[in-house]
Write a protein that holds these residues in place. Structure first.
Motif, PDB file in Angstrom:
ATOM      1  N   VAL A   1       0.835  -1.197   0.000  1.00 29.90           N
ATOM      2  CA  VAL A   1       0.000   0.000   0.000  1.00 29.90           C
ATOM      3  C   VAL A   1       0.870   1.246   0.000  1.00 29.90           C
ATOM      4  CG1 VAL A   1      -1.726   1.254   1.297  1.00 29.90           C
ATOM      5  CG2 VAL A   1      -1.880  -1.209   1.121  1.00 29.90           C
TER       6      VAL A   1
ATOM      7  N   ARG B   1       0.708   4.233  -2.729  1.00 32.83           N
ATOM      8  CA  ARG B   1       0.022   5.477  -2.400  1.00 32.83           C
ATOM      9  C   ARG B   1       0.916   6.607  -1.912  1.00 32.83           C
ATOM     10  NH1 ARG B   1      -4.627   5.159  -4.984  1.00 32.83           N
ATOM     11  NH2 ARG B   1      -6.058   3.579  -4.196  1.00 32.83           N
TER      12      ARG B   1
ATOM     13  N   LYS C   1      -7.913  -1.383  -7.364  1.00 32.26           N
ATOM     14  CA  LYS C   1      -8.704  -2.373  -6.639  1.00 32.26           C
ATOM     15  C   LYS C   1      -8.917  -3.616  -7.496  1.00 32.26           C
ATOM     16  CE  LYS C   1     -11.852   0.928  -5.498  1.00 32.26           C
ATOM     17  NZ  LYS C   1     -13.185   1.357  -5.120  1.00 32.26           N
TER      18      LYS C   1
ATOM     19  N   LEU D   1      -7.666   0.344  -0.221  1.00 34.51           N
ATOM     20  CA  LEU D   1      -6.718  -0.513  -0.931  1.00 34.51           C
ATOM     21  C   LEU D   1      -6.165  -1.571   0.017  1.00 34.51           C
ATOM     22  CD1 LEU D   1      -5.146  -1.084  -3.513  1.00 34.51           C
ATOM     23  CD2 LEU D   1      -3.365   0.444  -2.680  1.00 34.51           C
TER      24      LEU D   1
END
Lengths: 552, 95, 217, 315
Positions: free
Chosen positions: A184, A188, B65, C26
């Protein structure tokens, strides 16, 4: 690199992450990825020496063909302990949770990981499971080998199989949380301008590793849970007495445990790419190819697990498929070796300790890799399976490879982590001892393997003794090589020269902030404008300071 | 709460899911021969697709996703596919 | 906007709340991918034995209580609907409907668990509970036992996941009641919603593997 | 190749095959390692900092190099793969004429061997020189692995399953048997010796092994003792399939499949009787799992086999 440095004008004005708080609570409740990385470093070092102690006793026992040092049961418990601790509590977490934790956010220009509290939780789960495992391995022990094969583990073994399996299960959560966090974060929290193909290869490697962690570990958790239920209830899904298939356990187990090997080696490849680029003063040759190779190893690594099962009675057809896939997965690994060598070509190479470790890695990894091809070849594996040849092969990859790279990374980034330089000569000595001791320890085991000495034997036919003695002698060199850094790195914490922000004149965002880095990594969020490894061309090299030994 | 387009979509999805459940149960009692193992799985996959697309909001622009939702199933297929090569052929070889 | 809403700030490592919310989602998707593989390990076992003992699995599955399974599927599918309705209400910044829909979701989850418990009692009476009471009527007892072991492991594991879901939904209901989602930041709710619908998805597959097979022959 | 100190004895046809392959693999491995080490040392020396080697005209474009060495390694690997896979299929598929079939049962921590003539050995295996031997392996408890290093052949031995392996011994003498799958406390002691003898000596040895009735006869006795004959016997009123002459022939199963009656099939019919039920017969056969050991099952298999082959029954 056209990036300006992000060191505060007066570095004393901003507290670094070590001086940001002092009490025990400031460590145990920290959410700073750098502190958690250090805490993981403490934990894995502890487990490394536990696993190493078991290995020492194993090698001592094998000095004598009759294996009179310890009882057979004790021996079985020792190698189980060695396997369980080294695999799950050292090799798998080693580079990702320490160097990965510390440097991933720094290298992508983030202030922290995406989920700092999960990161801390991961450390607690790791320690809880580790202490549980070590406790039960010490009191009574486990006599199944780290592979927990059924029906031995589920119905016949006498040791503490259930608690040990539970510890590995909990450890899996720690692994998954860490991997999830890294994925992640990489998606991000990259700094502005930090595109995917500007990421250092270490970040690519950690990302690929994390993918394997999150997608493989759950299957292990399920497998161990099913095995534990069988042991607990006396009947279960693998039980041959009701028509269950013991090979099913092996399929599920290796679906995790083969990719787990890539969890161990991928981060090592990342570290070595950083180190070789820095000390050859050149961009990594074929950067994109290297990144693609990392990702394809991570994916294809899931298609090969059956090569652990060629002689088990699995369908021959499956054997052929899995052997084929194993050869395919070797291709990207070979590409990486060639690219590292090509990076050396026309470089300005210096032989600082991290570079020595890294070059040692390339050599040992190649040896381990080609012998991997030998055991991936079906008919050869029929003879070599479960012999010392396999032991030697995977130790070349995991110990020669991963541990060397771990030490390479540790030395390379030591000034950044601690703000101090390590003593160079001692470190070079340790690197050379590691390489020498390693080859002495494990090369004889290839020969033992082809001669037909099975693994997990506490006693063996006397004609094998000479090779075993050689191996044990090499192990004693290796032991010194591993204890030595503990001493001089510890020394450097107090007496080492102060390192500047970038003692190696390396590229990468982690070198653009002060050493040790401030609490939130960067005073201003960096903006990236160019590809990684922008080491100057040979023509302009003359401008660089001649001696790169930093001033105190 | 306004009765917007989204709510209608949700309710339709819900109705379709229940319908599929009904079909599944009805087909269970029909003599469909060798298909009886596959039909329920096919229906379940369709239901799962609807739940993920609508209730878990995967429909719309391509996004990250998709990658991870797909990754779970792709890796599951690796596990099931390769392990079944063994179970399908173990008895067949040696010839 | 309430006082509380104005004070809402992203965590240190994020630029803004939108980034924080997307990141959380996410993270949940990746976690769900691991869950797919977790249940997948058990499904691989099912598939392997299904290939080996096809007829016995058919015979065993006949003993499963299909009406409870079907009603339970309907209950869970409905709970997924109420869950997304709660999220929808949060998007519209309406506090009361969030709480009601969440409570409905949790209640449906509890109904599922209750029915499941009743089904276990029925299974016990049918003598298909391995270890405790196992006297199968048809098929090779070993293979039939493998089916029932799978059934119990899979459904119990699913029930554990559902229980965690119910607790999370209750927790979200409490937060909603206190007005935590009034400001338009409801990522936690969405994350729980993803988890809830995933547990639903798992059940849909378990239903297909357990109940409808083997009834036609 | 006994003149090489670290090379095991080569005592069977399988060992020759694996040796050739292994030498090929070791040569390729050594070559790759040599190239890698040589290049590292060469570059490390030549391009050391302070060295005066020419660094201009660095290779910048990398793709044709990448494609070049990727395809080169791929082709080399495929050759090795095909070679290894071919040898593997040969190693693990006993030839049709593998006459002598010897049963091996692994058990914590010993190997029990049963010859077709009823001769029994523990941790020892006598075989004739120059004749293909087929071993049928099974385990009574955990997974073991039957390994004869000097024959370069091994196979895991699983509970509840029959595995086969074969070899033709080409050298007289004694060779080690080892267990390579970790099987508990005395794993390291689980082993023994294969004795390869001249066929004549072998025959003599077989004859000297006392007056045990052969395996099929022992099986016949068990067949009565366990009550099998009550249902499968010629004048039984119970509706059970007759076993005469079924070995090696296909049988129609419930559910439409058909199966060749082999050792594994008979084993499963005894231990898991309802899995592969013969079409048209009710599922009334009780399971013998947990009631009789693998050795007894082997005897029953031998007996049923003898029913299909009058010649071997007479022997």
């Amino acid at each position: 690199m056209t990036v300006t440095t992000f060191i505060p004008a007066k570095s004393t004005a901003v507290k670094n992450y070590l001086t940001a708080g002092f009490g025990i609570r400031s460590w145990l409740l920290t959410t700073d990825h750098k502190r958690i990385g250090l805490m993981f470093f403490g934990s894995v070092t502890f487990f490394f020496f536990i696993g190493g102690a078991a290995a020492t006793l194993i090698r001592l026992d094998l000095l004598d063909p009759a294996g009179r040092l310890v009882q057979p049961d004790m021996y079985n418990r020792l190698f189980t302990m060695h396997g369980v601790v080294m695999v799950w509590f050292f090799l798998i977490p080693s580079i990702p949770t320490t160097l990965g934790n510390f440097f991933l956010p720094l290298m992508i220009g983030a202030k922290d990981l995406a989920f700092p509290r999960l990161n801390l939780l991961s450390w607690y789960l790791f320690n809880a499971s580790g202490i549980l495992a070590v406790y039960f391995l010490l009191v009574g022990g486990v006599d199944t080998g780290w592979t927990f094969y059924t029906p031995l583990s589920s119905q016949y073994a006498t040791g503490h199989v259930l608690p040990a399996a539970m510890a590995v299960f909990v450890n899996g959560f720690s692994s998954i949380l860490t991997g999830l966090n890294f994925i992640v974060t990489t998606h991000r929290l990259r700094a502005p301008g930090m595109t995917w193909f500007r990421l250092p290869l270490f970040v690519w490697a950690i990302y690929a590793t994390s993918l394997v962690m999150v997608l493989a570990t759950p299957v292990l958790a399920m497998t161990l849970a099913l095995m534990s239920m069988e042991r607990f209830l006396g009947i279960g899904l693998f039980d041959p007495a009701i028509g269950g298939d013991p090979l099913l356990f092996q399929h599920l187990f290796w679906f995790y445990s083969h990719p787990a090997v890539y969890i161990m080696i991928l981060p090592a490849m990342g570290v070595v790419s950083e180190v070789i680029a820095c000390y050859a003063r050149k961009p990594v040759f074929g950067y994109r190819g290297m990144a693609y190779a990392l990702m394809s190893i991570a994916v294809i690594g899931f298609f090969v697990w059956g090569h652990h099962m060629f002689v088990t009675g699995m369908s021959l057809y499956s054997g052929v498929v899995f052997s084929f896939m194993s050869f395919i997965v070797a291709v990207p690994s070979a590409i990486k070796v060639f690219n590292w060598i090509a990076t050396l070509h026309k470089g300005w190479i210096t032989f600082d300790a991290p570079m020595l470790y890294a070059l040692g890695f390339v050599g040992l990894f190649t040896t381990g890799g080609v012998t991997g091809l030998v055991v991936a070849t079906l008919a050869a594996d029929v003879h070599l399976h479960d012999t010392y040849f396999v032991i030697a092969h995977f130790h070349f990859i995991m110990v020669g490879g991963t541990v060397s790279a771990y030490f390479a990374g540790l030395h390379y980034w030591w000034p950044k982590i601690t703000g101090r330089l390590y003593p160079e000569m001692w470190a070079r000595l340790a690197a050379i001892l590691t390489f020498t001791g390693f080859n002495f320890t494990f090369f004889p085991q290839f020969i033992l393997g082809y001669l037909g000495m099975p693994r997990r034997y506490h006693a063996y036919p006397p004609e094998f003794q000479v090779w075993n003695v050689l191996s044990s002698a090499g192990a004693s060199i290796l032991a010194i090589a591993y204890i030595l850094p503990l001493a001089y790195l510890g020394w450097s914490l107090l007496y080492g020269k102060r390192a500047g922000s970038n003692p190696w004149h390396a590229t990468g965002l982690e070198w653009m902030t002060s050493s040790p880095p401030p609490e939130h990594n960067f005073v201003r969020t960096p903006v990236v404008t160019s590809a990684p490894y922008a080491y100057p061309d040979p023509e302009t090299l003359a401008d660089e300071p001649a001696g790169r030994r930093p001033q105190a | 709460m306004k009765l917007g387009g989204q709510i209608v979509t949700f309710v339709i999805a819900w109705a379709v899911l229940l319908l599929l459940l009904g079909i599944n149960v009805l087909l269970a009692y029909q003599p469909i021969g060798g298909l009886h193992g596959f039909v329920p799985i096919g229906i379940a996959a369709t239901q799962a697709f609807i739940i993920m697309a609508i209730f878990m909001k995967l429909r719309g622009r391509p996004s990250l996703k998709w990658v991870f939702a797909g990754a779970g199933f792709f890796w599951l297929m690796i596990l099931l596919g390769l392990s079944s090569t063994d179970y399908m052929t173990r008895a067949a070889w040696p010839l | 906007m309430s006082q509380r809403a104005a004070a809402l700030k992203p965590e240190m490592q994020y630029a803004d709340l939108a980034q924080q919310g997307e990141t959380a989602q996410l993270g949940m998707w990746i976690f769900l991918a691991t869950e797919v593989l977790f249940f997948g390990g058990m499904m691989a076992a099912y598939l392997a034995y299904r290939m080996t003992y096809n007829a016995d699995f058919d015979a065993a599955a006949k003993e499963s209580v299909i009406w409870i399974g079907s009603v339970n599927t309907a209950v869970l599918v409905t709970s997924s609907l109420t869950m997304v309705m709660a999220i929808h209400a949060a998007a519209e910044r309406e506090r009361q409907p969030i709480v009601y829909f969440l409570l409905a979701t949790a209640a449906l989850g509890l109904i599922f668990l209750g029915l499941k418990g009743y089904e276990y009692v029925e299974d016990y009476n049918d003598a298909v509970v391995p270890v405790l009471n196992f006297h199968p009527k048809e098929g090779n007892p070993g293979a039939v036992e493998l089916f029932w072991l799978f059934y119990f492991y899979a459904t119990l594991l699913h029930a554990v996941h559902l229980t965690i879901g119910i607790i999370l939904v209750f927790f979200m209901a409490v937060r909603a009641k206190r007005g935590a989602f009034d400001a338009g930041y409801y990522a936690p709710l969405e994350v729980v919603g993803l988890y809830w619908s995933f547990v639903d998805t798992v059940w849909v597959f378990l239903f297909a593997l357990i109940y409808p097979i083997g009834r036609s022959g | 190749m006994s003149w090489i100190p670290f090379w095991p004895d080569t005592a069977s046809n399988t060992a020759v095959t694996v040796n050739t392959l292994a030498i090929g693999l070791f040569a390729v491995s050594a070559f790759i390692c040599l190239v890698v080490y040589a290049l590292i040392l060469l570059f490390a020396f030549r391009y050391r900092r302070g060295g005066s080697a020419d660094r201009s005209h660095r290779v910048k474009k990398s793709w044709h190099w990448e494609i070049g060495w990727t395809s080169a390694t791929l082709i080399a690997f495929l050759v090795l793969f095909v070679w290894g896979a071919g040898a593997y299929l040969w190693l693990y598929q006993p030839p049709a004429n593998a006459g002598d079939e010897i049963y091996v049962v692994g058990k914590q921590w010993m190997w029990k061997v049963e010859h077709p003539g009823g001769q029994r050995e523990i941790d020892a295996l006598h075989v004739p020189l120059g004749r293909p031997i087929r071993l049928v392996l099974t385990s009574q408890d955990v997974i073991h692995s039957f390994f004869i290093p000097d024959f370069r052949i091994k196979h895991d031995v699983l509970p509840g399953q029959y595995e086969t392996m074969w070899f033709t011994a080409t050298k007289k003498g004694e060779f080690r048997i080892e267990c390579t799958q970790f099987c508990g406390t005395q794993h390291a002691e689980m082993g023994g010796w294969v004795t390869v003898m001249d066929p004549a000596d072998y025959q003599r040895w077989l004859n000297d092994q006392g007056a045990e009735p052969d395996l099929a006869r022992q099986g016949e006795a068990l067949f009565r003792q366990l009550g099998c004959s009550g249902c499968h016997g010629a004048n039984s009123t119970v509706h059970a399939p007759s076993l005469a002459g079924i070995y090696g022939k296909p049988v129609q199963l419930e559910g439409g499949r058909s199966e060749i009656v082999d050792d594994r099939y008979i084993h499963d019919c005894i231990m898991l009787p309802r899995t592969e039920r013969v079409a048209g017969y009710p599922p009334i056969m009780p399971t013998f799992a947990g009631q009789i050991g693998e050795e007894d099952v082997l005897k029953l298999v031998a007996y049923i086999k003898s029913l299909g082959n009058p010649a071997s029954a007479a022997r």
